[in-house]
Every structure is written in C-alpha cells, then in structure tokens.
Enzyme design. Sequence first.
Site, PDB file in Angstrom:
ATOM      1  CG  ASN A   1     -11.307 -74.172  18.349  1.00 21.73           C
ATOM      2  OD1 ASN A   1     -12.230 -74.853  17.903  1.00 21.73           O
ATOM      3  ND2 ASN A   1     -10.958 -73.017  17.819  1.00 21.73           N
TER       4      ASN A   1
ATOM      5  CB  CYS B   1     -19.042 -76.103  16.807  1.00 19.19           C
ATOM      6  SG  CYS B   1     -18.735 -77.866  17.033  1.00 19.19           S
TER       7      CYS B   1
ATOM      8  CB  CYS C   1     -15.098 -81.052  11.169  1.00 26.46           C
ATOM      9  SG  CYS C   1     -15.250 -79.251  11.246  1.00 26.46           S
TER      10      CYS C   1
END
Length: 274
Positions: free
Chosen positions: A63, A72, A218
């Site tokens: 991150n 991710c 996301c």
Amino acid sequence: MEFNAFKMDGLGNDFVIIDQRVKTINLSKENIVKICSRDFIGCDQLIYINKNKDNKDKLIFYNSDGSISGACGNGTRCVAKLLSKEYGKEEINLETSSGNLHSLILKENLVETNIGIPSIDWDKIPLIKEMNTKNLNVTINDINGKKFSGGIAINVGNPHIIFFVENNENYEIENIGPAIEQHEYFPEKCNVTIATIKNENLINVKVWERGAGLTKACGTAACATAYAGFITKKVSNNVDIKFSTGILSIRIGDDNSIFMKGPVSSIEEIKIRL
C-alpha cells in the site's frame, strides 16, 4: 539508486510495478512510501513481480503507506496484461499471498481475473470476536447527520466492510473511511465501501482503501460489494460496479468464485531514481 519500472492503472487505480525476477531491488518502507507519494512518482500501490521456489510468477503488493496488502484485483489484472505481452499468452496465472489468481486477456486492454471464493466467516475476515458478518451494526452519518447502522464484512484476500445506503452521494467517504478503516472490530483494519444499489445489475460505490486512502477504483472492493449484494439477495450474480472513473463487471460463479472484468491502461516504462 536507479532502476526501471512500469506504471499502469485500472480505472485510475494506479500502480508502480517492479520486476524482480532478474534483478532484486531492495526497497525500504520509506522508499516505498516515497515512490507512492503523489509528490514523487505517485501510485495507490507498489507491486513486486518475483519468482517463487517453483520458478512461477509471484506478486507482492504494498500500500502507499508502506504496509503489505494481501490482494489487489486491479493490480493483478494490470500485471497479467504486462506479462501476457512478454509471454505471448492470453491466460496468465499469478501467485499471491491470497492464492493463485487466473486471468484472461479478453481484448487489447480488457482483462478478467478470477479472484477466488470469498469468506464471510468472522475469524477469516478477521474480526475481533464472533459476530453476524451480514450486519455488524456499525454506525455512520450522512452529511446531514442522519445515522445509518449496518455493514457487511467480507474477505476477498483482504478485509472489507460494505454499507448499502439509499444515496451514497450523501456520505463523505474521505471522512468516514479513515475512522471505519481502524474500527476496533477489525484487528487488521479494513477497506470501506459505501454503496447504492441502482438495480439488480448496477451498484454505485465510493471506496476508502486500507493503507492507501481515497481511491478512484478498487478491484477487491468491487468484488466484495457485488458478493455482499448477492448473498443478501439485493442483486443478481452479474453486476456492474460503478466508480467515478468507470465500471468493473463482476460475475459470481456457481461455486461462489468471483470473476472481475474491466479495462487496464497501456504500459508505461519509467525510470526511478532514489
């Protein structure tokens, strides 16, 4: 220190990708934070491509605050596209700490990744104690001070909480997100999504990403939101998740595997000097 890297994004969710399969680049946490800073290179996450003991491609995600991320989705799709160019293949398998992820290159910049089967078990999310993960009774306020209690907890490689509200435009994710990310129920913190269901095939979302903050998109949040809507019978097993920058299409298979499809950017080669 000077080295080459790649820059890519999925719907504006952007990444610096460092290939360590031939040459190891030793970066400190401070180095990673600097690279991710919008005052320097700037990205939501930094991704290492490594080789595992069986000589297979392995991804490690960091991150923007330097912490490790378990998964991710958009980043995986970007690397799949990058490696498909190298290998001349339309199918790419990548190892992550959350499991092996299989991706298909459908068009030039359209990639679908099987994220795997999510969990709503309290101890796998994880939560601090056994709770009803379909309703944590966490309270958030809209811009008018109106209270909303709820929250569905799901792990799709990392922990998420999803709030389904009548109109998510009335909620300031940049204020709500930091507080809920560090809520006492989540010992490993969490990603926060405030969502509004438009119909059984469309959900609008705002996302605060654990360790990265406000993000344009996301992938795992899209997957978690779609699954949360599906298990509570609010949406179908095929649903589009709409961010401010575009749409990720989510399909939930018969075995509850989640497939995420969406665009990725072109590949930009960059040089980093630290």
